[in-house]
Design a protein around this motif. Structure first.
Motif, mmCIF file in Angstrom:
data_model
loop_
_atom_site.group_PDB
_atom_site.id
_atom_site.type_symbol
_atom_site.label_atom_id
_atom_site.label_comp_id
_atom_site.label_asym_id
_atom_site.label_seq_id
_atom_site.Cartn_x
_atom_site.Cartn_y
_atom_site.Cartn_z
ATOM 1 N N ILE A 92 -25.706 10.723 -8.181
ATOM 2 C CA ILE A 92 -26.141 11.520 -7.037
ATOM 3 C C ILE A 92 -27.065 10.718 -6.129
ATOM 4 N N LEU A 93 -27.969 9.968 -6.725
ATOM 5 C CA LEU A 93 -28.866 9.138 -5.922
ATOM 6 C C LEU A 93 -28.075 8.077 -5.152
ATOM 7 N N ALA A 94 -27.102 7.471 -5.801
ATOM 8 C CA ALA A 94 -26.272 6.475 -5.124
ATOM 9 C C ALA A 94 -25.450 7.113 -4.007
ATOM 10 N N LEU A 95 -24.919 8.323 -4.262
ATOM 11 C CA LEU A 95 -24.156 9.026 -3.236
ATOM 12 C C LEU A 95 -25.030 9.327 -2.028
ATOM 13 N N HIS A 96 -26.239 9.788 -2.273
ATOM 14 C CA HIS A 96 -27.160 10.087 -1.171
ATOM 15 C C HIS A 96 -27.425 8.831 -0.348
ATOM 16 N N TYR A 97 -27.654 7.721 -1.010
ATOM 17 C CA TYR A 97 -27.938 6.455 -0.318
ATOM 18 C C TYR A 97 -26.740 6.016 0.518
ATOM 19 N N GLU A 98 -25.545 6.058 -0.092
ATOM 20 C CA GLU A 98 -24.350 5.605 0.624
ATOM 21 C C GLU A 98 -23.994 6.546 1.776
ATOM 22 N N ALA A 99 -24.092 7.853 1.526
ATOM 23 C CA ALA A 99 -23.674 8.814 2.546
ATOM 24 C C ALA A 99 -24.688 8.906 3.677
ATOM 25 N N ARG A 100 -25.973 8.973 3.335
ATOM 26 C CA ARG A 100 -27.004 9.199 4.358
ATOM 27 C C ARG A 100 -27.435 7.909 5.045
ATOM 28 N N PHE A 101 -27.626 6.845 4.284
ATOM 29 C CA PHE A 101 -28.138 5.595 4.867
ATOM 30 C C PHE A 101 -26.999 4.691 5.351
ATOM 31 N N LEU A 102 -26.009 4.449 4.486
ATOM 32 C CA LEU A 102 -24.924 3.548 4.845
ATOM 33 C C LEU A 102 -23.789 4.247 5.598
ATOM 34 N N ARG A 103 -23.795 5.602 5.567
ATOM 35 C CA ARG A 103 -22.735 6.383 6.212
ATOM 36 C C ARG A 103 -21.357 5.952 5.714
ATOM 37 N N SER A 104 -21.255 5.702 4.425
ATOM 38 C CA SER A 104 -20.002 5.258 3.839
ATOM 39 C C SER A 104 -19.112 6.456 3.521
ATOM 40 N N PRO A 105 -17.897 6.499 4.047
ATOM 41 C CA PRO A 105 -16.997 7.617 3.755
ATOM 42 C C PRO A 105 -16.455 7.585 2.331
ATOM 43 N N ALA A 106 -16.646 6.470 1.630
ATOM 44 C CA ALA A 106 -16.118 6.334 0.274
ATOM 45 C C ALA A 106 -17.088 6.831 -0.785
ATOM 46 N N GLY A 107 -18.264 7.268 -0.360
ATOM 47 C CA GLY A 107 -19.292 7.663 -1.315
ATOM 48 C C GLY A 107 -18.849 8.767 -2.269
ATOM 49 N N LEU A 108 -18.216 9.811 -1.746
ATOM 50 C CA LEU A 108 -17.776 10.926 -2.584
ATOM 51 C C LEU A 108 -16.750 10.468 -3.612
ATOM 52 N N HIS A 109 -15.811 9.641 -3.188
ATOM 53 C CA HIS A 109 -14.795 9.132 -4.115
ATOM 54 C C HIS A 109 -15.449 8.309 -5.224
ATOM 55 N N HIS A 110 -16.387 7.450 -4.860
ATOM 56 C CA HIS A 110 -17.056 6.616 -5.868
ATOM 57 C C HIS A 110 -17.861 7.475 -6.843
ATOM 58 N N ALA A 111 -18.533 8.504 -6.317
ATOM 59 C CA ALA A 111 -19.327 9.372 -7.184
ATOM 60 C C ALA A 111 -18.431 10.134 -8.158
ATOM 61 N N ARG A 112 -17.324 10.676 -7.657
ATOM 62 C CA ARG A 112 -16.419 11.427 -8.534
ATOM 63 C C ARG A 112 -15.777 10.504 -9.579
ATOM 64 N N THR A 113 -15.406 9.304 -9.169
ATOM 65 C CA THR A 113 -14.840 8.345 -10.120
ATOM 66 C C THR A 113 -15.875 7.963 -11.173
ATOM 67 N N GLY A 114 -17.112 7.758 -10.735
ATOM 68 C CA GLY A 114 -18.179 7.432 -11.675
ATOM 69 C C GLY A 114 -18.407 8.551 -12.675
ATOM 70 N N PHE A 115 -18.344 9.797 -12.216
ATOM 71 C CA PHE A 115 -18.519 10.945 -13.103
ATOM 72 C C PHE A 115 -17.394 10.988 -14.136
ATOM 73 N N ASP A 116 -16.161 10.787 -13.697
ATOM 74 C CA ASP A 116 -15.026 10.769 -14.624
ATOM 75 C C ASP A 116 -15.172 9.650 -15.654
ATOM 76 N N ASN A 117 -15.678 8.512 -15.229
ATOM 77 C CA ASN A 117 -15.875 7.389 -16.146
ATOM 78 C C ASN A 117 -16.937 7.712 -17.194
ATOM 79 N N ILE A 118 -17.987 8.392 -16.770
ATOM 80 C CA ILE A 118 -19.033 8.790 -17.725
ATOM 81 C C ILE A 118 -18.443 9.722 -18.780
ATOM 82 N N LEU A 119 -17.712 10.743 -18.326
ATOM 83 C CA LEU A 119 -17.130 11.704 -19.273
ATOM 84 C C LEU A 119 -16.152 11.019 -20.216
ATOM 85 N N ALA A 120 -15.361 10.087 -19.678
ATOM 86 C CA ALA A 120 -14.377 9.394 -20.514
ATOM 87 C C ALA A 120 -15.049 8.638 -21.653
ATOM 88 N N ARG A 121 -16.226 8.080 -21.387
ATOM 89 C CA ARG A 121 -16.922 7.320 -22.427
ATOM 90 C C ARG A 121 -17.464 8.232 -23.530
#
Length: 216
Positions: free
Chosen positions: A184-213
């Motif tokens: 969530i902190l990384a998403l906030h940084y990417e979305a608010r500061f870097l204005r990266s449109p890929a932030g949501l995708h990266h956050a959701r992928t990261g969440f799936d990776n955590i659960l998979a482990r």
């Protein structure tokens, strides 16, 4: 809050009085808090002042002082209101999902959505941590209290997923919650500061990776 979280004392108090119509003084106070929260979302808690809110509300400073005797009291009220809305928009909707992993996923989805909505304003938890991380006092205490409340709720949701057999029995709820918060902190940084449109995708992928482990 049922399985995810026990409601914050302030939220419980609001619930007990929900059936009664607020009188004019309560309505004015609520309007002041709403305006102050909107301002703090853009300028931070430190940007709040009785004078700025009075001007924003078209009131006298003494009128604002009648409801909040100090800027500190106003800041604390804003922190608590932000927390109440965070519970309403992030935690409460997740309760509609089945217990365990579906509810944890719903919680994260609502959290990501909330972070996305705050791109043009800001997160009081994050900005407040920057402003008050090394400044002891009642405002910092209020921030720490509310953050501890929702972090406990996240850990509880993870423990429920473990109890339901959706995550390994040896999984550490504190570690998983830490990793999820990091996303969530990384998403906030990417979305608010870097204005990266890929932030949501990266956050959701990261969440799936955590659960998979941590899945059995």
């Amino acid at each position: 809050m049922a399985d995810i979280d026990a409601a914050h004392p302030a939220a419980r108090a609001r619930g007990r009085s929900a059936g009664r119509a607020p009188h004019k003084g309560q309505q004015t106070k609520a309007a002041i808090i709403d305006a102050a929260l909107g301002l703090a979302s853009h300028v931070g808690l430190e940007g709040l002042s009785i004078g700025a809110i009075a001007e924003l509300m078209g009131m006298s400073k003494s009128g604002v002082f009648a409801h909040f005797g100090s800027r500190e009291e106003l800041q604390i009220a804003v922190v608590r209101e932000y927390h109440a809305r965070f519970e309403r928009d992030v935690f409460h909707p997740a309760l509609a999902a089945p217990r365990g992993l579906p509810r944890l996923r719903a919680l994260f989805d609502h959290w990501m959505r909330q972070t996305s909505l705050e791109i043009d304003s800001g997160c009081i938890y994050i900005s407040g941590a920057v402003e008050f991380d090394d400044r002891p006092g009642p405002v910092r205490d209020a921030l720490v209290d509310t953050v501890n409340t929702w972090q406990s709720a996240v850990r509880r949701a993870i423990r429920i997923a473990i109890d339901e057999g959706h995550l390994r029995a040896d999984a550490d709820p504190a570690q998983i919650a830490f990793e999820i918060h990091g996303l969530i902190l990384a998403l906030h940084y990417e979305a608010r500061f870097l204005r990266s449109p890929a932030g949501l995708h990266h956050a959701r992928t990261g969440f799936d990776n955590i659960l998979a482990r941590y899945q059995p």
